[in-house]
Design a protein around this motif. Sequence first.
Motif, PDB file in Angstrom:
ATOM      1  N   GLY A   1      28.730  -5.467  45.056  1.00 32.86           N
ATOM      2  CA  GLY A   1      27.840  -6.534  44.621  1.00 32.86           C
ATOM      3  C   GLY A   1      26.515  -6.004  44.107  1.00 32.86           C
ATOM      4  O   GLY A   1      25.977  -6.499  43.109  1.00 32.86           O
ATOM      5  N   SER A   2      25.976  -4.985  44.775  1.00 33.47           N
ATOM      6  CA  SER A   2      24.703  -4.391  44.334  1.00 33.47           C
ATOM      7  C   SER A   2      24.862  -3.713  42.975  1.00 33.47           C
ATOM      8  O   SER A   2      23.987  -3.833  42.106  1.00 33.47           O
ATOM      9  N   ILE A   3      25.961  -3.007  42.785  1.00 31.17           N
ATOM     10  CA  ILE A   3      26.213  -2.355  41.492  1.00 31.17           C
ATOM     11  C   ILE A   3      26.314  -3.407  40.383  1.00 31.17           C
ATOM     12  O   ILE A   3      25.735  -3.250  39.304  1.00 31.17           O
ATOM     13  N   LEU A   4      27.036  -4.493  40.653  1.00 34.73           N
ATOM     14  CA  LEU A   4      27.174  -5.554  39.658  1.00 34.73           C
ATOM     15  C   LEU A   4      25.823  -6.194  39.340  1.00 34.73           C
ATOM     16  O   LEU A   4      25.537  -6.513  38.180  1.00 34.73           O
ATOM     17  N   LEU A   5      24.994  -6.410  40.364  1.00 37.69           N
ATOM     18  CA  LEU A   5      23.666  -6.991  40.129  1.00 37.69           C
ATOM     19  C   LEU A   5      22.802  -6.077  39.262  1.00 37.69           C
ATOM     20  O   LEU A   5      22.144  -6.536  38.321  1.00 37.69           O
TER      21      LEU A   5
END
Length: 147
Positions: free
Chosen positions: A9-13
């Motif tokens: 999720g952090s990478i996608l954000l």
Amino acid sequence: MRIFKIIIGSILLVLGILYSILSIMSSIEMSPGNSAGEVIGHYIGELLLFYGPSFLLLFFGYRLIRKKKPKKQALPKQHPNPASFVPPVQQQVNTVNTVNKAIETKPTPPPVPKKTVSVECKGCGARKAVPLGESSPCDYCGSPLTA
């Protein structure tokens, strides 16, 4: 499993934020053509190539990071302590006296029919039955009839 979701999720954000910045910069530098078709095509292309994917990256990145809220469970109904439970006061109905009173009531006597006398109207000659000692208007001409 939760840590894996947070990392992805952090990478996608981060990718969504970078892609959003890139799409804003490219839309500022690009100039659409002169005809109406080129302008509409330019904005549709920007929407599909830049803003759509950046929105999806931000949306799914946030969804993976956030914690799921636990569902509210219905609380079991609490029953009072049986030792201290006092049932509500109930009214007692004395049905024997009620039934006896209903049976003991005397029926009202039927009304006594009044004697009627046939009277002839002085205005039109019609006949009408009028109770003795009362007056009534004639059905045809409205003249008062007295017995």
